[in-house]
Design an enzyme around this catalytic site. Structure first.
Site, PDB file in Angstrom:
ATOM      1  N   CYS A 228     129.654  -7.167 -75.235  1.00 51.94           N
ATOM      2  CA  CYS A 228     128.250  -7.493 -74.970  1.00 51.94           C
ATOM      3  C   CYS A 228     127.275  -6.575 -75.714  1.00 51.94           C
ATOM      4  CB  CYS A 228     127.965  -7.446 -73.470  1.00 51.94           C
ATOM      5  SG  CYS A 228     128.588  -5.994 -72.627  1.00 51.94           S
TER       6      CYS A 228
ATOM      7  N   SER B   4     125.952  -4.872 -64.439  1.00 52.19           N
ATOM      8  CA  SER B   4     126.749  -6.103 -64.513  1.00 52.19           C
ATOM      9  C   SER B   4     127.713  -6.078 -65.691  1.00 52.19           C
ATOM     10  CB  SER B   4     125.844  -7.337 -64.606  1.00 52.19           C
ATOM     11  OG  SER B   4     125.028  -7.257 -65.751  1.00 52.19           O
TER      12      SER B   4
ATOM     13  N   GLU C 186     133.461   2.400 -74.902  1.00 55.48           N
ATOM     14  CA  GLU C 186     132.289   1.728 -75.468  1.00 55.48           C
ATOM     15  C   GLU C 186     131.840   2.336 -76.793  1.00 55.48           C
ATOM     16  OE1 GLU C 186     131.725  -0.683 -73.520  1.00 55.48           O
ATOM     17  OE2 GLU C 186     129.806  -1.540 -74.160  1.00 55.48           O
TER      18      GLU C 186
ATOM     19  N   HIS D 143     121.115  -4.981 -71.413  1.00 51.25           N
ATOM     20  CA  HIS D 143     121.489  -3.749 -72.114  1.00 51.25           C
ATOM     21  C   HIS D 143     120.365  -3.398 -73.079  1.00 51.25           C
ATOM     22  CE1 HIS D 143     125.266  -4.012 -70.248  1.00 51.25           C
ATOM     23  NE2 HIS D 143     126.056  -4.271 -71.257  1.00 51.25           N
TER      24      HIS D 143
END
Lengths: 341, 341, 341, 341
Positions: C145, C174, C197, C237
């Site tokens: 994402c 989320s 990440e 984000h």
């Protein structure tokens, strides 16, 4: 084709005013022609006057509208003024409009308890709109957001012989307006007091459930104890209601009556009216803000438990839509269908 | 100098266990000698076994303690085991300890309603500790966090002839444990149901206010209706309590009695006992989590309003301190002073 | 009339799966025919298998669908399987589907960096879909994402000769799934680390901006330093990106190029493609989660400031729509228009 | 016994003023003798003038103190005025006090960049206090909360030859004052702009790291790019700092230097000085607001990662204690030890 109903929005830059614009953005027969807010914004574009907080952008058609004053001369061109004014200024402005022959439907608190002015939550008491027939200039009030929401399932309670109603309301931050509460004061906290609320709720509900006599509303007496606290959620007022009845009730009948409560079905073109104003939930973890506010005009009721003539319900509604902007639009729609608009 | 009371902490890595360590860190006469948690952690250092969430660092003296099992042989060296075990494992572990002659004071729910085991909220019913005199191995329970908090001002309610108590509890997320609720499920939301809570609260309170007869607790009958919801605050359970009395009460006397409720004053060395277990607030916006939880052993009561034999109170207490870790320590301190420890 | 594209949704009960159903609920030419989730749910109705968290109710047409397994035999009847599986199970399930001749478009992380599998963010690199022409069974991946969102405005950065990119990502809860983070751990807190990440983001972006050679993707080298932290917001984000260029750029041209970046305009029926994938904001307090996530497929960029060959941008995108469910649907739509589906 | 230093607190009812009172409540040698706030509160008791928000009650000794004005005549009886005034009124009030011979140590922004007034973060530049020796009336400023926190680990950065510093600051809501941000505007949101912040931070840090010459501070040149955003946490400013060095550094030496940075050790009675002003964390999920703000005077640094001459650090500090109330007290303590107070 029928002419559209022309309206002004007063208090159009506030959180309720913005919600009205969202609801009226594509309305089939209500046309927003004037926007006003505080005096300093007169002449500016709406988009320059507003701190827009509604999800999504400002509706295109309102962006460039020039703000007007709240004075009567700026509203001669409309059929109705819809007022989302803050209470401290509403009284003077609204009375001036009425005296100048301009019809007003208002969310603001002044005059809500005046015996000759209907206080309308359409499903519950659209019949009170008959008072308008003898008024030259129409003046209609909508109840406080919490009164609006909590009164809805009471329609069935009051059909029975009850002894006492105890209500705790857990109210969302947006009920105090967009800037009403600072983050530091309410985040991770509960404030166990909301000024004026515990008096307004039973008073307004007793008027909504009143009856018309000699062009006045005679309030219905209620035995109701209310406690109101502010909780850290943004939108959605919840109530925990405990009712003691004098006689046994049939809880399944009670639930079915609420499920089938559709008093506005007789009217055709109510664009904001929900199919069922009361949704009954059997799952024990409902209603929840997260799940049950997508249609903001419905009232959600769950946790119904009945024992020893005592009933408990948890009630949830959207304080900005059903509790404020939506109820005003639905009131106008209903008036239009009844022929009193 | 008196020997210190030696204790083990079971469930020492949980949120309640951590709070116990904070409270006992510098305790003048209770000495933590064993820490245990789930089997996989045996032999590790405490600091390697715990996801520490208490504000401030792990107390230096516990950092390097080696975790032991929950088996009786690992607790022969203590005077008391203090249990903050999760309910699903507490039953087996606690009963095994008791059968092996190891004294237990426990926060966990199993056996709370057993008629021969005292359920202690010290100010309210330290007298029930007399049951221990005939027990070879001592087994004491503490009530659920909400029962503990809400019962405190009821001491005065139950001195009067009342008809009905209606209680709505607004419970903090930490009541479900550190990982009990996800952020996505409870932020900006209220969940109107907490499993088991609405039954436990009146049951446990009826036992706390019971009386001893033939080495058993005879529960006091209560007419109490409880609704429990989960709200997005981290620590602090709030209750909105409505009481209907049969006869008029004197509200000022009522408040003064609560202000002066200091039943533990007779004992000398209760290090965790608050000077006044009940604090009465006259400001209409109190109690608040933000302001009133700095002494976690006090219960704060505000919004007292009395009319027509109906009294309303808003109650607030710290669910981790008074409601869990602190009450267990205070129970042991009280037992020590009474000579039953 | 053209036949609809038939799809299965794997991981249909998760937060991304639910979002896919919302997006596909009324899709004009994609038809959801199978839903699957974990093994224990096979045979149950979807409505009984899911903890529904999307705003609004479960779409009527999916409520009663019977859950199937993730095994190939249950997906012979579809053109594509869309996978929103959790990474720990995705690898085995997806590879088994592919080996059995079932086409897969997947959000899950395994195989994202495989050189012969396209990693698609449609506006940026739909051209990589040409790799599919030689594949018997189609296997397409979508990026993480954060990679998806942050890469979008980089299309313009990489047209210039730059020296270094520094990126701080402020990621919503989320992104860890509905139950990924407890309220107690992240409310009023920031966690300055998200496992994996900081490696994934530059790696995936270097692949997206790579070029095709001999049926493989040759990654583009990037000089990029990423720090990822978790912040207490539910959806959206945000990235703070600082770029140092080797030569001066024209900032107005830069902004206009992003405003006019519409590479998918050539395709006709992309129902989920936003008109402009990048929205440039000039107001200094934008983008904001509260205002800019109503069209979840757009990437919002603001706070552009350029001095001394250094450019700063603040980037915001919806991690569930553009970042997960929507990108997969847009990928399939694009494949369909390109004739590779 | 030494006489206590007598001080007035200006802005004593604000969030920083309250924190000062908490810190000074039991201070061994600083005595608060006057409290002032806005004009309308003069003559009232402190407890009636303040909306107390600090955890715990108003310290007993300040409750009944009568509020005085900010005029010089009300502060003739003190050694120092400590100012926590809002910036819009600070300039006039402080200059008037100075002109009347009253010493001022101030948190407020006006005059921070004046070359002849020291801007003190004690560990970093207590040496600048030498400027006071030639001043008849002492006037000292403390930096902005974010400058204070972020500058601390820069002491080690600036010992090396660096090329560029990129800083993203994630700032808590309390930094805007108790009522600075509404709940509706910042909950579940990030606002990517804080007025004036991105200019103040590098400017103030360049002054703190400047050197004294001819009774003036010559600022140190910095190459620093700052982005400041507001995040929904109550207390604690976090920074993500990326530094590019010109030459390789030894990262272990770098960390050890920060760990051992104790420049105030030479002074004896600094009651608010932390033992180690910089705490280095090796765990990858630190620093966190939830864990690392219990000693509000420490700066916490984690996520140190070094590659290719690029260093990344995550920095966290308490914006109300180290960033405002505590730094002022520590400044006075240091002046006292240095003999310039």
């Amino acid at each position: 084709m029928m002419d559209k109903i022309k309206v002004s929005i007063l208090g159009s830059t506030g959180v309720v005013g913005q919600k009205m614009l969202r609801i009226l953005e594509n309305h089939p027969y209500i046309d927003v022609v004037n926007l006003s807010a505080s005096r300093s914004k007169i002449g500016k574009k709406y988009s320059e006057s507003v701190a827009w907080v509604e999800p999504g952008d400002i509706p295109e058609r309102f962006r460039d509208m020039k703000m007007v004053s709240t004075d009567p001369e700026d509203h001669k061109n409309v059929d109705y003024v819809l007022s989302a004014l803050p209470p401290e200024v509403a009284e003077d402005i609204e009375i001036k409009l009425i005296k100048n022959g301009i019809n007003v439907i208002s969310n603001a608190s002044p005059f809500r308890m005046a015996e000759n002015i209907p206080l309308i939550n359409p499903e519950l008491n659209y019949q009170h709109l008959e008072l308008l027939e003898k008024m030259d200039t129409k003046f209609v009030k909508n109840p406080n957001c919490t009164s609006t929401i909590m009164s809805m399932p009471m329609v069935e309670v009051l059909r029975h012989d009850y002894k006492k109603i105890t209500l705790s309301t857990l109210q969302a931050v947006s009920g105090a307006g967009f800037t009403g509460l600072s983050y530091m004061s309410i985040d991770d906290n509960i404030i166990p007091y909301i000024h004026g609320e515990e008096e307004k709720i039973p008073a307004e509900i007793s008027k909504m459930f009143g009856f018309v006599s000699n062009n006045k509303i005679i309030n219905r007496e209620l035995n109701m104890y209310v406690t109101s606290v502010r909780v850290p959620v943004k939108v959605g007022h919840m109530g925990i209601m405990n009712i003691e009845f004098n006689d046994d009730i049939d809880i399944e009948n009670f639930k079915n009556s609420l499920r089938n409560f559709t008093p506005l079905k007789k009217f055709k073109n109510l664009y904001t009216a929900p199919k069922n104003p009361v949704i009954i939930h059997d799952e024990e973890n409902r209603p929840q803000h997260k799940m049950d506010l997508s249609n903001g005009m419905e009232i959600h009721v769950g946790r119904l438990e009945y024992k020893n003539k005592n009933l408990r319900m948890v009630i949830l509604g959207d304080n900005l839509v059903r509790g404020a902007a939506g109820i005003t639009v639905l009131t106008l729609e209903t008036m239009n269908e009844m022929g009193v608009a």
